[in-house]
Enzyme design. Structure first.
Site, PDB file in Angstrom:
ATOM      1  N   GLU A  77      -0.557  -2.209   5.258  1.00 62.11           N
ATOM      2  CA  GLU A  77       0.405  -2.109   6.365  1.00 62.11           C
ATOM      3  C   GLU A  77       0.288  -0.751   7.043  1.00 62.11           C
ATOM      4  O   GLU A  77       0.517  -0.631   8.256  1.00 62.11           O
ATOM      5  CB  GLU A  77       1.832  -2.318   5.842  1.00 62.11           C
ATOM      6  N   GLU A  78      -0.071   0.277   6.279  1.00 60.97           N
ATOM      7  CA  GLU A  78      -0.177   1.620   6.843  1.00 60.97           C
ATOM      8  C   GLU A  78      -1.430   1.792   7.692  1.00 60.97           C
ATOM      9  O   GLU A  78      -1.622   2.851   8.303  1.00 60.97           O
ATOM     10  CB  GLU A  78      -0.185   2.669   5.721  1.00 60.97           C
ATOM     11  N   ASP A 102       0.806  -1.212   0.000  1.00 59.53           N
ATOM     12  CA  ASP A 102       0.000   0.000   0.000  1.00 59.53           C
ATOM     13  C   ASP A 102       0.844   1.269   0.000  1.00 59.53           C
ATOM     14  O   ASP A 102       1.994   1.282   0.423  1.00 59.53           O
ATOM     15  CB  ASP A 102      -0.966   0.012   1.187  1.00 59.53           C
TER      16      ASP A 102
END
Length: 394
Positions: free
Chosen positions: A173-174, A107
């Site tokens: 992941e963010e 991402d």
């Protein structure tokens, strides 16, 4: 953002190959290096394409399609649609051996890119109700491209691979958008490993402070746990000319911001690393009106669950005392988002000789822990993990 004119995948590819080829590792290194040299131009092209077409968390539809098509072309077993857009490729080696997983995140971030490079992102999308630029400001395009290169190298020598390699391409992941789930925890909850439980999970992150050709790692706790808090301080509205008729939440919030810093300076041991940051304060509509409420958002970073408990406990005590003294009240929403990222010490010790052999003693270094956080941490609930930093500065 680091302008990666060339992609430096050798360390990542060689490390993964050496682990997957434990019996023939000494002889495999030249073959891996030759394969990297041959494939690097194509992987650079892929990285530029991914960089030019970034997608936000849980929206990595195009990226996932590029990854899945690449893995299928290599002849891997491919699963898609995991945790919304996640992809897992399975490479079964020609020799018996362990299951090893390698993970890359896909991402991008709601950040407008301002660089002169022809592959820069000009993408825009809606984020939290606003039109924003989108870019790979955290290097996930590099992570994805490197891992696609790892898959290409190992697929080309699969008969020599001892065991099975799982290529995990992870979304979000963010952090998932508000109201959604995502990331490593969701992939694990959806059973990405199933009956192929890995003996180790490896991951990397670009490091914009380290030259190409160097790698770094931290034995033990490497990246902090990340907690998120939202504080609402309630008072009573009144005209700014009549503060005696108000219960002023702005004054209480100002006192709270300063008092919360005493948790780090006066309640915790100076040998316990931690961070408490208030990153947003919102309250009021006019310059001459004392508002009814102030909202504050922030983050806490720690390396020990005991310290997490102590910070949350003291936050509640401080907020309770300040708001009682001021005649108001408070709400605290405290969410533990990401655990500590830990490099298993036994696995780290096992890998270091390989790193030194591949990269040279001078190019393998210990780096201090960082208060940044990584949801790679969740994979440690399944298997020993190793997360290292890849130099990218040309």
């Amino acid at each position: 953002m680091t302008p990666h004119r060339t992609l430096p995948p050798l360390g990542a590819l060689a490390l993964a190959a050496a682990i997957a080829l434990p019996v023939a590792a000494q002889n495999a290194d030249p073959a891996v290096a030759a394969a990297v040299d041959r494939l690097a131009p194509r992987i650079v092209e892929i990285r530029h394409d991914l960089h030019e077409n970034p997608e936000l968390s849980n929206r990595e539809t195009r990226t996932a399609g590029v990854v899945a098509q690449h893995l299928r072309a290599l002849g891997l077993e491919v699963r898609t649609g995991i945790a919304h857009t996640g992809v897992v490729g399975v490479l079964r080696g020609g020799r018996p051996g362990p299951v090893i997983a390698v993970r890359a995140d896909m991402d991008a971030l709601p950040v407008t890119e301002d660089t002169p490079y022809p592959w820069k992102s000009v993408a825009r999308t809606e984020y939290l109700g606003n039109q924003v630029g989108v870019s790979h400001a955290c290097g996930h395009d590099v992570h994805t491209a490197v891992q696609m290169g790892v898959a290409s190298v190992l697929a080309g020598m699969r008969q020599d691979v001892a065991g099975t390699v799982l290529f995990v391409f992870q979304p979000a992941e963010e952090g998932a958008p508000p109201g959604e789930e995502g990331g490593a925890k969701m992939m694990l909850d959806e059973g990405i490993f199933g009956d192929l439980r890995p003996e180790a999970v490896l991951g990397l992150h670009t490091f914009a402070h380290m030259p190409v050709g160097q790698i770094g790692y931290t034995p033990g706790p490497a990246m902090a746990a990340a907690d998120r808090f939202i504080i609402r301080i309630h008072g009573r509205q009144a005209h700014g000319a009549s503060p005696h008729l108000a219960v002023d939440p702005i004054v209480m919030a100002s006192q709270a911001v300063l008092a919360l810093q005493t948790i780090r300076s006066r309640n915790l041991s100076p040998f316990e690393p931690s961070v408490l940051t208030v990153g947003l304060i919102r309250g009021g509509e006019r310059n001459n009106i004392i508002p009814e409420q102030v909202e504050m958002h922030g983050t806490v970073r720690t390396f020990d669950p005991r310290i997490q408990d102590e910070v949350e406990r003291r936050m509640r005590e401080i907020l309770d005392g300040i708001t009682r003294a001021g005649g108001g009240s408070y709400e605290l929403q405290y969410d533990r988002i990401t655990p500590v990222t830990v490099n298993d010490r036994d696995l780290t010790a096992r890998l270091r000789p390989t790193l030194v052999r591949l990269m040279g003693e001078a190019n393998v270094m210990d780096v201090p822990p960082t208060a940044g956080a990584e949801d790679f941490a969740f994979y440690a609930t399944v298997a020993p993990t190793f997360f290292y930093r890849l130099g990218t500065v040309a």
